[in-house]
Design a protein around this motif. Structure first.
Motif, PDB file in Angstrom:
ATOM      1  N   LEU A  81      55.010  13.281  18.216  1.00 17.88           N
ATOM      2  CA  LEU A  81      54.708  14.344  17.257  1.00 17.88           C
ATOM      3  C   LEU A  81      54.617  13.728  15.864  1.00 17.88           C
ATOM      4  O   LEU A  81      55.570  13.082  15.408  1.00 17.88           O
ATOM      5  CB  LEU A  81      55.811  15.400  17.290  1.00 17.88           C
ATOM      6  CG  LEU A  81      55.759  16.482  16.209  1.00 17.88           C
ATOM      7  CD1 LEU A  81      54.491  17.309  16.337  1.00 17.88           C
ATOM      8  CD2 LEU A  81      56.999  17.370  16.295  1.00 17.88           C
ATOM      9  N   VAL A  82      53.470  13.913  15.225  1.00 16.69           N
ATOM     10  CA  VAL A  82      53.257  13.368  13.885  1.00 16.69           C
ATOM     11  C   VAL A  82      52.608  14.433  13.005  1.00 16.69           C
ATOM     12  O   VAL A  82      52.153  15.470  13.497  1.00 16.69           O
ATOM     13  CB  VAL A  82      52.360  12.107  13.909  1.00 16.69           C
ATOM     14  CG1 VAL A  82      53.033  10.987  14.694  1.00 16.69           C
ATOM     15  CG2 VAL A  82      50.993  12.433  14.474  1.00 16.69           C
ATOM     16  N   GLN A  83      52.533  14.135  11.711  1.00 15.46           N
ATOM     17  CA  GLN A  83      51.877  15.037  10.778  1.00 15.46           C
ATOM     18  C   GLN A  83      50.441  14.593  10.545  1.00 15.46           C
ATOM     19  O   GLN A  83      50.090  13.425  10.758  1.00 15.46           O
ATOM     20  CB  GLN A  83      52.640  15.068   9.462  1.00 15.46           C
ATOM     21  CG  GLN A  83      54.016  15.686   9.565  1.00 15.46           C
ATOM     22  CD  GLN A  83      54.692  15.823   8.209  1.00 15.46           C
ATOM     23  OE1 GLN A  83      54.404  15.070   7.283  1.00 15.46           O
ATOM     24  NE2 GLN A  83      55.581  16.798   8.093  1.00 15.46           N
ATOM     25  N   ALA A  84      49.631  15.521  10.112  1.00 16.09           N
ATOM     26  CA  ALA A  84      48.238  15.198   9.799  1.00 16.09           C
ATOM     27  C   ALA A  84      48.191  14.050   8.791  1.00 16.09           C
ATOM     28  O   ALA A  84      48.962  14.033   7.826  1.00 16.09           O
ATOM     29  CB  ALA A  84      47.528  16.423   9.246  1.00 16.09           C
ATOM     30  N   GLY A  85      47.305  13.089   9.059  1.00 16.33           N
ATOM     31  CA  GLY A  85      47.180  11.928   8.200  1.00 16.33           C
ATOM     32  C   GLY A  85      47.979  10.718   8.668  1.00 16.33           C
ATOM     33  O   GLY A  85      47.737   9.600   8.194  1.00 16.33           O
ATOM     34  N   ASP A  86      48.897  10.938   9.581  1.00 16.49           N
ATOM     35  CA  ASP A  86      49.719   9.843  10.110  1.00 16.49           C
ATOM     36  C   ASP A  86      48.936   9.015  11.129  1.00 16.49           C
ATOM     37  O   ASP A  86      47.799   9.347  11.488  1.00 16.49           O
ATOM     38  CB  ASP A  86      50.980  10.401  10.754  1.00 16.49           C
ATOM     39  CG  ASP A  86      51.993  10.867   9.728  1.00 16.49           C
ATOM     40  OD1 ASP A  86      52.998  11.505  10.133  1.00 16.49           O
ATOM     41  OD2 ASP A  86      51.789  10.607   8.517  1.00 16.49           O
ATOM     42  N   SER A  87      49.590   7.965  11.592  1.00 18.69           N
ATOM     43  CA  SER A  87      48.991   7.071  12.585  1.00 18.69           C
ATOM     44  C   SER A  87      49.890   6.961  13.808  1.00 18.69           C
ATOM     45  O   SER A  87      51.116   7.141  13.713  1.00 18.69           O
ATOM     46  CB  SER A  87      48.783   5.677  11.995  1.00 18.69           C
ATOM     47  OG  SER A  87      47.884   5.703  10.914  1.00 18.69           O
ATOM     48  N   LEU A  88      49.277   6.645  14.931  1.00 19.01           N
ATOM     49  CA  LEU A  88      49.979   6.343  16.166  1.00 19.01           C
ATOM     50  C   LEU A  88      49.219   5.254  16.893  1.00 19.01           C
ATOM     51  O   LEU A  88      47.997   5.156  16.764  1.00 19.01           O
ATOM     52  CB  LEU A  88      50.059   7.567  17.086  1.00 19.01           C
ATOM     53  CG  LEU A  88      51.144   8.613  16.884  1.00 19.01           C
ATOM     54  CD1 LEU A  88      50.950   9.759  17.865  1.00 19.01           C
ATOM     55  CD2 LEU A  88      52.530   8.015  17.039  1.00 19.01           C
ATOM     56  N   ARG A  89      49.937   4.460  17.679  1.00 21.99           N
ATOM     57  CA  ARG A  89      49.281   3.491  18.543  1.00 21.99           C
ATOM     58  C   ARG A  89      49.716   3.747  19.975  1.00 21.99           C
ATOM     59  O   ARG A  89      50.906   3.672  20.297  1.00 21.99           O
ATOM     60  CB  ARG A  89      49.613   2.050  18.164  1.00 21.99           C
ATOM     61  CG  ARG A  89      48.752   1.058  18.949  1.00 21.99           C
ATOM     62  CD  ARG A  89      48.966  -0.379  18.542  1.00 21.99           C
ATOM     63  NE  ARG A  89      50.139  -0.963  19.151  1.00 21.99           N
ATOM     64  CZ  ARG A  89      50.313  -2.270  19.346  1.00 21.99           C
ATOM     65  NH1 ARG A  89      49.360  -3.117  18.983  1.00 21.99           N
ATOM     66  NH2 ARG A  89      51.425  -2.724  19.870  1.00 21.99           N
ATOM     67  N   LEU A  90      48.745   4.051  20.813  1.00 18.70           N
ATOM     68  CA  LEU A  90      48.998   4.236  22.233  1.00 18.70           C
ATOM     69  C   LEU A  90      48.798   2.909  22.958  1.00 18.70           C
ATOM     70  O   LEU A  90      47.930   2.115  22.589  1.00 18.70           O
ATOM     71  CB  LEU A  90      48.057   5.285  22.815  1.00 18.70           C
ATOM     72  CG  LEU A  90      48.047   6.655  22.142  1.00 18.70           C
ATOM     73  CD1 LEU A  90      47.112   7.594  22.908  1.00 18.70           C
ATOM     74  CD2 LEU A  90      49.431   7.240  22.039  1.00 18.70           C
ATOM     75  N   SER A  91      49.601   2.710  23.986  1.00 21.76           N
ATOM     76  CA  SER A  91      49.471   1.533  24.828  1.00 21.76           C
ATOM     77  C   SER A  91      49.283   1.962  26.272  1.00 21.76           C
ATOM     78  O   SER A  91      49.799   3.005  26.687  1.00 21.76           O
ATOM     79  CB  SER A  91      50.715   0.656  24.720  1.00 21.76           C
ATOM     80  OG  SER A  91      50.904   0.198  23.400  1.00 21.76           O
ATOM     81  N   CYS A  92      48.576   1.135  27.026  1.00 18.59           N
ATOM     82  CA  CYS A  92      48.381   1.381  28.455  1.00 18.59           C
ATOM     83  C   CYS A  92      48.613   0.062  29.173  1.00 18.59           C
ATOM     84  O   CYS A  92      47.813  -0.875  29.019  1.00 18.59           O
ATOM     85  CB  CYS A  92      46.992   1.912  28.731  1.00 18.59           C
ATOM     86  SG  CYS A  92      46.596   2.072  30.492  1.00 18.59           S
ATOM     87  N   ALA A  93      49.694  -0.016  29.919  1.00 21.94           N
ATOM     88  CA  ALA A  93      50.018  -1.214  30.674  1.00 21.94           C
ATOM     89  C   ALA A  93      49.434  -1.087  32.074  1.00 21.94           C
ATOM     90  O   ALA A  93      49.686  -0.101  32.778  1.00 21.94           O
ATOM     91  CB  ALA A  93      51.521  -1.397  30.739  1.00 21.94           C
ATOM     92  N   VAL A  94      48.660  -2.091  32.478  1.00 26.77           N
ATOM     93  CA  VAL A  94      47.972  -2.075  33.764  1.00 26.77           C
ATOM     94  C   VAL A  94      48.612  -3.090  34.698  1.00 26.77           C
ATOM     95  O   VAL A  94      48.870  -4.233  34.302  1.00 26.77           O
ATOM     96  CB  VAL A  94      46.485  -2.423  33.584  1.00 26.77           C
ATOM     97  CG1 VAL A  94      45.750  -2.350  34.933  1.00 26.77           C
ATOM     98  CG2 VAL A  94      45.836  -1.482  32.574  1.00 26.77           C
TER      99      VAL A  94
END
Length: 122
Positions: free
Chosen positions: A11-24
């Motif tokens: 959960l973040v606020q508008a304008g923030d950043s996130l990095r998603l990861s996908c481990a295979v």
């Protein structure tokens, strides 16, 4: 056994950043993609990347804000999401295919992760 495991949502606020990861694990895939699905809506393409990481494609709605990348040595794909908007709120899924070209339709991907929730508040 092939597994795709996403992480990094939140959960973040508008304008923030996130990095998603996908481990295979289980095997290597030529093309990796990210899709998302908001409540009441169909799953939609977000971004995809080829094996070498030299070719990428993005949905118009995320161009200039999201960046897909991959680390083949780590068998991991990333989605850097900047300048997040409330309309980016969705469950984000990692997907994989052995296609030789980048595909943007969910039906062309036959391996999926369980999804990670991204919620952007205004």
């Amino acid at each position: 056994q092939v597994q795709l495991v996403e992480s990094g949502g939140g959960l973040v606020q508008a304008g923030d950043s996130l990095r998603l990861s996908c481990a295979v694990s289980g095997r290597a895939f030529t093309v990796m993609g990210w899709f998302r699905q908001a409540p009441g809506k169909e799953r939609e393409f977000v971004a995809a990347i080829d094996w070498r990481g030299s070719r990428t494609r993005y949905a118009d709605s995320v161009k200039g804000r999201f960046t897909i990348s991959r680390d083949n040595a780590m068998n991991t794909v990333y989605l850097q999401m900047n300048s997040l908007k409330p309309e980016d709120t969705a469950v984000y899924y990692c997907a994989a295919t052995t296609s030789l070209v980048i595909l943007t339709t969910a039906n062309n991907y036959n391996n999926w992760g369980q999804g990670t929730q991204v919620t952007v508040s205004s």
